[in-house]
Design a protein around this motif. Structure first.
Motif, short mmCIF file in Angstrom:
data_model
loop_
_atom_site.label_atom_id
_atom_site.label_comp_id
_atom_site.label_asym_id
_atom_site.label_seq_id
_atom_site.Cartn_x
_atom_site.Cartn_y
_atom_site.Cartn_z
N THR A 9 0.83 -1.21 0.00
CA THR A 9 0.00 0.00 0.00
C THR A 9 0.86 1.25 0.00
O THR A 9 0.58 2.23 -0.71
N GLU A 12 3.10 1.23 -3.44
CA GLU A 12 2.28 1.20 -4.64
C GLU A 12 3.04 0.56 -5.81
O GLU A 12 3.61 -0.50 -5.67
N GLU A 87 -6.29 -10.04 -2.42
CA GLU A 87 -6.43 -8.59 -2.62
C GLU A 87 -5.09 -7.98 -3.01
O GLU A 87 -5.02 -7.13 -3.92
N ASN A 91 -4.10 -6.27 -6.64
CA ASN A 91 -3.55 -4.91 -6.73
C ASN A 91 -2.21 -4.90 -7.46
O ASN A 91 -1.92 -3.97 -8.23
N THR A 94 -2.63 -4.78 -11.17
CA THR A 94 -2.95 -3.47 -11.73
C THR A 94 -1.71 -2.58 -11.77
O THR A 94 -1.62 -1.67 -12.58
N CYS A 191 -9.64 -11.20 -8.43
CA CYS A 191 -8.22 -11.35 -8.71
C CYS A 191 -8.01 -11.91 -10.12
O CYS A 191 -7.15 -11.44 -10.87
N ASN A 194 -8.31 -9.33 -12.84
CA ASN A 194 -7.10 -8.53 -13.02
C ASN A 194 -5.98 -9.32 -13.68
O ASN A 194 -5.20 -8.79 -14.47
#
Length: 338
Positions: A9, A12, A87, A91, A94, A191, A194
């Motif tokens: 997080t 990134e 999760e 992420n 992406t 998931c 993505n």
């Protein structure tokens, strides 16, 4: 797992360029390697068979019960850890989808040299783009393939046996565990959506394997009475991504042999689902319509062309009579766009 979540997080998209990146993928792989479905099945045989019995057991204090509680808690913790892992993985996908930035300079040249690989010429002579125009970050691609995340996520997306569902529905603890497993499946589908964006059809085992996943998602979609709205939304979103991937892939197009009966079942599901699912179904049907319209140009026999036309009529009729007249404006907008 919390530390991994915090790190991804904070950093990134830069996380893929750090020295901790391999460790993060190892942790995610270890978490998802645990057979949580088997654990849930085992716990279902020891949870109270009724809420009344559950209250009686909660009032007692013996070694056997504390052992059962420990098994239940371990299973619940595993499910939650895997939800978080999915999760994080979603992420990361992406972050590695080929968007340009300073940190991507080392593979920009590859993007330029590969541009021609993502173009094909249709029978009419028009050049059109294939799926995955932007190359995937090689660090992400290597990690996804080496740790076999596709297989792990697909395995976690499977539902529980019917008898296990029945046992878990009989007590409060069982219902809580069942909800945890449903949430895990939701994260799996999101998931996978993505992952479809950043991986090739071959990374999913080839067009036949990906089409098998498409069929499984379709079966889930038409069994709406057995799924929660959230699960249906996630599954239809994943099916939308898989449909787009297959329809835009040169090899994938060849396996999209869908019968009129199967398409009618999807159309019927679109009539009964919530707006979010109907939007996804509109996109699924729209992509298949585009594929069928191109098939009309290449149909080898009059019989083949006639079959394609009939299926095409069913889908276009639903887009016009169903999607474009839907009470939800978002569904109407999607239908008009198609």
């Amino acid at each position: 797992m919390c530390a991994v979540l915090l790190m991804t997080t904070m950093l990134e998209d830069k996380i893929l360029q750090t020295s901790q990146c391999p460790t993060i993928f190892n942790i995610l792989a270890q978490s998802l390697s645990l057979d949580s479905r088997k654990s849930v099945c085992e716990v279902s045989s020891v949870v109270p068979v009724s809420e009344e019995m559950e209250m009686e057991l909660d009032g007692g204090d013996n070694d056997e019960e504390s052992g059962e509680n420990k098994q239940y808690k371990e299973c619940e913790d595993t499910l939650k850890d895997q939800q978080t892992a999915l999760e994080i993985l979603a992420n990361l996908c992406t972050m590695g989808n080929g968007e340009e930035g300073d940190e991507d300079a080392q593979w920009e040249d590859q993007e330029d040299s590969d541009d021609q690989e993502f173009l094909e010429e249709d029978p009419s002579g028009n050049v059109e783009p294939l799926a995955n125009l932007a190359p995937t970050n090689p660090v992400l691609l290597e990690a996804l393939n080496s740790h076999k995340f596709v297989e792990s996520v697909l395995d976690k997306a499977n539902g529980l046996p019917e008898n296990v569902n029945t046992l878990l529905q009989s007590s409060a603890k069982g219902k809580k565990l069942l909800k945890c497993h449903t949430n895990l499946r939701i994260r799996c589908f999101l998931c996978l959506s993505n992952m479809v964006e950043v991986l090739s059809v071959d990374d999913f085992g080839g067009p036949e394997a990906l089409f098998s996943t498409w069929n499984s998602l379709g079966n889930l979609l038409v069994q709406q009475d057995q799924c929660s709205p959230e699960l249906l939304d996630a599954a239809s979103s994943c099916m939308r991504s898989v449909t787009a991937k297959l329809c835009n892939d040169k090899q994938g197009k060849s396996v999209m042999n869908i019968t009129e009966k199967e398409l009618e079942a999807i159309v019927q599901a679109g009539k009964e689902a919530q707006p979010e699912v109907r939007m996804n179904i509109v996109n699924i049907i729209g992509d298949i319509c585009v594929l069928l319209s191109k098939s009309l140009l290449t149909a080898s026999t009059d019989s083949t062309q006639s079959n394609v036309v009939e299926v095409f009529k069913v889908l276009v009729s639903w887009l016009l009579d169903g999607g474009c007249k839907d009470p939800d404006l978002r569904v109407v907008t999607e239908s008009l766009d198609k």
